[in-house]
Scaffold this motif. Structure first.
Motif, PDB file in Angstrom:
ATOM      1  N   ALA A 241       0.893  -1.243   0.038  1.00  0.00           N
ATOM      2  CA  ALA A 241      -0.361   0.404  -0.179  1.00  0.00           C
ATOM      3  C   ALA A 241       0.936   1.340  -0.023  1.00  0.00           C
ATOM      4  N   ILE A 242       2.120   0.962   0.844  1.00  0.00           N
ATOM      5  CA  ILE A 242       2.657   2.090   0.498  1.00  0.00           C
ATOM      6  C   ILE A 242       3.027   2.801  -0.391  1.00  0.00           C
ATOM      7  N   LEU A 243       3.681   1.536  -1.542  1.00  0.00           N
ATOM      8  CA  LEU A 243       5.163   1.417  -1.931  1.00  0.00           C
ATOM      9  C   LEU A 243       4.359   1.622  -3.722  1.00  0.00           C
ATOM     10  N   ASP A 244       2.779   1.295  -3.412  1.00  0.00           N
ATOM     11  CA  ASP A 244       1.979   2.085  -4.192  1.00  0.00           C
ATOM     12  C   ASP A 244       1.973   3.327  -4.246  1.00  0.00           C
ATOM     13  N   ASP A 245       2.866   4.403  -3.545  1.00  0.00           N
ATOM     14  CA  ASP A 245       2.345   5.476  -3.165  1.00  0.00           C
ATOM     15  C   ASP A 245       3.279   6.245  -3.423  1.00  0.00           C
ATOM     16  N   MET A 246       4.582   5.538  -3.541  1.00  0.00           N
ATOM     17  CA  MET A 246       5.451   5.928  -3.502  1.00  0.00           C
ATOM     18  C   MET A 246       7.025   5.170  -3.921  1.00  0.00           C
ATOM     19  N   ASN A 247       7.955   5.432  -4.595  1.00  0.00           N
ATOM     20  CA  ASN A 247       8.606   4.370  -5.609  1.00  0.00           C
ATOM     21  C   ASN A 247      10.576   5.132  -4.832  1.00  0.00           C
ATOM     22  N   PRO A 248      10.760   4.960  -3.572  1.00  0.00           N
ATOM     23  CA  PRO A 248      12.266   5.181  -3.302  1.00  0.00           C
ATOM     24  C   PRO A 248      13.968   4.900  -4.120  1.00  0.00           C
ATOM     25  N   ARG A 249      13.754   5.896  -4.170  1.00  0.00           N
ATOM     26  CA  ARG A 249      15.574   5.384  -5.383  1.00  0.00           C
ATOM     27  C   ARG A 249      16.641   5.338  -3.769  1.00  0.00           C
ATOM     28  N   ASN A 250      16.588   6.269  -2.896  1.00  0.00           N
ATOM     29  CA  ASN A 250      17.075   6.510  -1.260  1.00  0.00           C
ATOM     30  C   ASN A 250      17.109   5.639  -1.020  1.00  0.00           C
ATOM     31  N   PRO A 251      17.667   5.093  -0.232  1.00  0.00           N
ATOM     32  CA  PRO A 251      17.496   4.099   0.974  1.00  0.00           C
ATOM     33  C   PRO A 251      15.956   4.854   1.752  1.00  0.00           C
ATOM     34  N   VAL A 252      15.690   4.010   3.207  1.00  0.00           N
ATOM     35  CA  VAL A 252      14.317   4.357   4.125  1.00  0.00           C
ATOM     36  C   VAL A 252      14.664   4.094   5.178  1.00  0.00           C
ATOM     37  N   LEU A 253      14.181   5.837   6.302  1.00  0.00           N
ATOM     38  CA  LEU A 253      14.474   4.687   8.022  1.00  0.00           C
ATOM     39  C   LEU A 253      12.778   4.464   7.934  1.00  0.00           C
ATOM     40  N   LEU A 254      12.908   3.375   8.191  1.00  0.00           N
ATOM     41  CA  LEU A 254      11.851   2.209   8.820  1.00  0.00           C
ATOM     42  C   LEU A 254      11.268   2.477  10.046  1.00  0.00           C
ATOM     43  N   LEU A 255       9.760   2.707  10.000  1.00  0.00           N
ATOM     44  CA  LEU A 255       9.810   2.266  11.948  1.00  0.00           C
ATOM     45  C   LEU A 255       8.543   1.694  11.416  1.00  0.00           C
ATOM     46  N   VAL A 256       8.444   0.404  12.661  1.00  0.00           N
ATOM     47  CA  VAL A 256       7.681  -0.291  12.808  1.00  0.00           C
ATOM     48  C   VAL A 256       7.029  -0.211  13.903  1.00  0.00           C
ATOM     49  N   ASN A 257       5.981   0.237  13.872  1.00  0.00           N
ATOM     50  CA  ASN A 257       5.096   0.918  15.534  1.00  0.00           C
ATOM     51  C   ASN A 257       4.159   0.446  15.774  1.00  0.00           C
ATOM     52  N   GLY A 258       4.048   0.055  16.834  1.00  0.00           N
ATOM     53  CA  GLY A 258       3.277  -0.447  18.325  1.00  0.00           C
ATOM     54  C   GLY A 258       2.450   0.203  18.344  1.00  0.00           C
ATOM     55  N   MET A 259       1.152  -0.190  18.507  1.00  0.00           N
ATOM     56  CA  MET A 259      -0.282   0.313  18.184  1.00  0.00           C
ATOM     57  C   MET A 259      -0.493   0.600  19.798  1.00  0.00           C
ATOM     58  N   GLY A 260      -0.140   0.034  20.608  1.00  0.00           N
ATOM     59  CA  GLY A 260       0.323   0.558  22.351  1.00  0.00           C
ATOM     60  C   GLY A 260       0.021  -1.387  22.910  1.00  0.00           C
ATOM     61  N   ALA A 261      -1.213  -1.988  21.726  1.00  0.00           N
ATOM     62  CA  ALA A 261      -1.018  -3.482  23.843  1.00  0.00           C
ATOM     63  C   ALA A 261      -0.787  -4.920  22.724  1.00  0.00           C
ATOM     64  N   THR A 262      -0.040  -3.964  20.940  1.00  0.00           N
ATOM     65  CA  THR A 262       1.116  -5.685  20.328  1.00  0.00           C
ATOM     66  C   THR A 262       2.274  -6.101  21.883  1.00  0.00           C
ATOM     67  N   PRO A 263       2.256  -6.942  21.838  1.00  0.00           N
ATOM     68  CA  PRO A 263       3.318  -6.819  22.612  1.00  0.00           C
ATOM     69  C   PRO A 263       5.513  -6.987  21.181  1.00  0.00           C
TER      70      PRO A 263
END
Lengths: 330, 330
Positions: A241-263
Motif C-alpha cells: 500500500a505504501i509502495l503504491d504511493d511512493m517509489n524510493p530510489r534512496n534508502p529509507v528510515l523504517l518505523l515499525v510502530n506498535g499501536m499500544g497493546a501488541t507485544p
C-alpha cells in the motif's frame, strides 16, 4: 473498564504530574498543559512545538528534549489542544529565532494551530508551520480532510529537531520538516479497538478474528475489514500500500510502530516480514526503529512508516537526541 | 486471536529474525537462539548472560549491549531456555575473565542455568550465578519455589553490567548483582490476563472489573482478587506491600513498569500516585524509569520495583548503556 486511572476527567493531568516527577529535565506545566525542555529558550535556536490529542504517547511530550521538540501541548484524549497552550509553548521556547509548529493533519489540530500562529505572531513571535499527512490508507477520514498524520511525525520531529539544535534558521528547519513529510508514507492495521477513558469501552466494534486494514490512530475506519491475516500477509498488504504511493530510489528510515497493546515480541516478528517485503521490492533500509512510538491507547496492531532519506537527512536523523521516548548519542 | 504472528510455533524465531535486521550492533543466532553483543568477547571483561522465557520483551534480548548484558538466551514463550543456549552464550562472551549468569527465580530457569554452569565449567569457563527474587507478593507460586524474579532484573543487569564494562573482576560483579537483588523489592498488578500464542486465549480468567493484586509476570496468581480499584488505591496497596518488606534509609531507584497493554498515559499517571505514596512514607527517589521493560505479552497492568542505592550503585546505574531497550550516555 480495565484502566489504571483515577477518574476519566483527570487522566491527562495525572499523567503530566507523573511526567514531571519522572523527568526533572523537563518543565511540565500541569495546569496549563505544556511540556517544555528545561533549558528553553536556547539562544539563537529555532523552537519546535508540536501537540495533539493525548493517547498517542510517547508522542508528543515524550519527544521533548535536546535534538527534538522544544515543547509539546497535550490535549484531552484524542482531542486537539487549544490555541492558548500553543501560544504559551511558543512564548516559552522562542529565542527570537522563530518557532516551527508541527501539526498532524486532523481538522481540530489544524484550526487550533492556525489560530495559535496568528496569536503568537501578534505577540511578535515568528511562526512557521508544517503539516504532517503521511497516511496513505484513506483521504478524508473521520476528523481529517486529506490524509491523516501518523508515524512520519516522529521523523519530522527528529530531523527538524536536529537541524534546529545545530542552529539552522527557521526557513531551513521548516523546509527540512516539509521535505521529511513529503518523503514519508505510513499504513496502519488494527487487531483490536482501543478504549478511551471517557467512554470506558472500545471506541469501535472490531470482532475478534477480524482486522481493520488502514486504521487511523484514533481507530478511524481504514480501507477494509478482513478476516484475520498472518503477519506475513499484513506486511505484504501494508508495505505494498505504501509502495503504491511512493517509489524510493534512496534508502529509507523504517518505523515499525506498535499501536499500544501488541507485544514487542510480535512487533519484531512483524519487522522481519516488513523487511522481507522491502528487500523483495528492492528498497534499502538505512535505519530501523521497532517499538511503541505513536500509539492509540490500548489498541492492538501496528503501523509501518517509510521515510526516504538522502545523506543530509540521514545525518540529521543520526544526530544526538535526548528525550524520554527517543534517546541516543548523549 | 488478536495476534500479529504467522503461526504460534515460529513466534520466537520470527522475533529473532526481526531483531537481527533491526539491530546490526547485535549478533543474533536465530537457529541456536542466542543474542550476543557484536564485539564479544571483550578483552579482560566479565561476561554477563541472562535469559528466560520469551514474552517479557525488551527483557532480556533488548538489554544486550555495552554497559548491560553480554548475551541473552530466549526460551519459548513463558518457558525456560535450555542449557545448550546458555553454554553457547557463555562461550561466546567469555574473555577468560569469567561469566555471570543472572537467573530469575523460576524452577525451570534455575535448573537449566545450574546445568549450564556445570557444562560451561567443564569447558573451562569460570561461572558465577546470581538469583533474582524480588517479588514480595507471594512465596512458592506457580513455577517458583521462594519469591519470583521480576522487575529487579533490570537493575541487576544494568548495575552489574556497568561494573563489568569498567573491568571489575567476576567476584565483584557477582557481589554487586547480589547486593542489587537484596536491595530490591517488587509488586505487580494485573487488570487483564495475557494470551500466549500457543493457547491463543487468556492464560487465566480475570473478569472485567476485577484485578489481581500481586500477579506474576506469567499471570501467576497473586495475593488476592478484588473489584477494580483506582490508580491511587493500587499505588497505596503496591507501595505499602513493598515497604512492609523493606525499610529504605537511602534513596531508591524506582521502576514503574507496564505489563504490556497498559498505555504510557496511564503508567505516567500511576507514577504520580506511586511517588505520592513514597513521599508520604519518607522514601526519596533518586531516579525514575516509566515504561514497558519487563512485560507479560499483552497483559494490562503494572508493577512497581524499588532498589535502594548507595553512591556507588547510583554511579553504576547512571553509567552509559547502549542496548535496544535501555540507552543513555552514548
Amino acid at each position: 473498564m480495565r484502566m489504571l486511572i483515577n477518574v476519566a476527567e483527570s487522566v491527562v493531568a495525572d499523567a503530566l504530574r507523573g511526567m514531571a516527577v519522572a523527568h526533572p529535565e523537563l518543565t511540565v506545566d500541569v495546569e496549563n498543559r505544556v511540556v517544555v525542555r528545561r533549558d528553553a529558550p536556547v539562544d539563537g535556536k529555532v523552537g519546535l512545538v508540536s501537540g495533539g490529542g493525548s493517547g498517542h504517547e510517547p508522542l508528543h511530550g515524550g519527544f521533548v528534549g535536546p535534538g527534538m521538540l522544544s515543547a509539546a501541548c497535550p490535549g484531552e484524549v484524542f482531542t486537539s489542544p487549544v490555541p492558548d497552550q500553543m501560544v504559551r509553548a511558543a512564548a516559552a521556547v522562542d529565542s527570537g529565532a522563530g518557532v516551527l509548529f508541527i501539526v498532524k493533519n486532523y481538522t481540530g489540530d489544524v484550526l487550533n494551530f492556525d489560530m495559535a500562529a496568528e496569536l503568537a505572531e501578534d505577540e511578535g513571535i515568528r511562526i512557521a508551520k508544517v503539516l504532517v499527512n503521511d497516511d496513505v490508507a484513506v483521504t478524508d477520514s473521520l476528523y481529517t480532510a486529506g490524509r491523516r498524520g501518523t508515524g512520519a511525525t516522529l521523523f519530522v520531529e527528529k530531523i527538524a529537531g536536529a537541524a534546529a539544535e545545530e542552529g539552522q534558521p527557521l526557513e531551513r528547519v521548516e523546509a527540512l520538516a516539509r521535505q521529511v513529510n513529503e518523503n514519508s508514507r505510513s499504513f496502519g492495521v488494527a487487531l483490536s479497538a482501543c478504549s478511551t477513558p471517557a467512554k470506558g469501552s472500545p471506541t469501535f466494534d472490531l470482532p475478534a478474528g477480524e482486522l481493520e486494514l488502514g486504521v487511523g490512530i484514533h481507530g478511524e475506519p481504514g480501507r477494509e475489514r478482513r478476516a484475520m491475516m498472518t503477519s506475513r500477509e499484513i506486511a505484504d498488504f501494508s508495505v505494498n500500500a505504501i509502495l503504491d504511493d511512493m517509489n524510493p530510489r534512496n534508502p529509507v528510515l523504517l518505523l515499525v510502530n506498535g499501536m499500544g497493546a501488541t507485544p514487542l515480541l510480535e512487533l519484531y516478528g512483524f519487522n522481519a516480514e516488513v523487511q522481507r517485503v522491502l528487500t523483495e521490492r528492492g528498497v534499502a533500509v538505512a535505519r530501523t526503529l521497532v517499538g511503541n512510538y505513536v500509539t492509540s491507547l490500548d489498541m492492538a496492531g501496528a503501523s509501518v512508516t517509510l521515510c526516504q532519506v538522502d545523506e543530509e537527512l540521514l545525518r540529521l536523523y543520526d544526530a544526538p537526541v535526548r528525550t524520554p521516548g527517543l534517546r541516543w548519542g548523549v
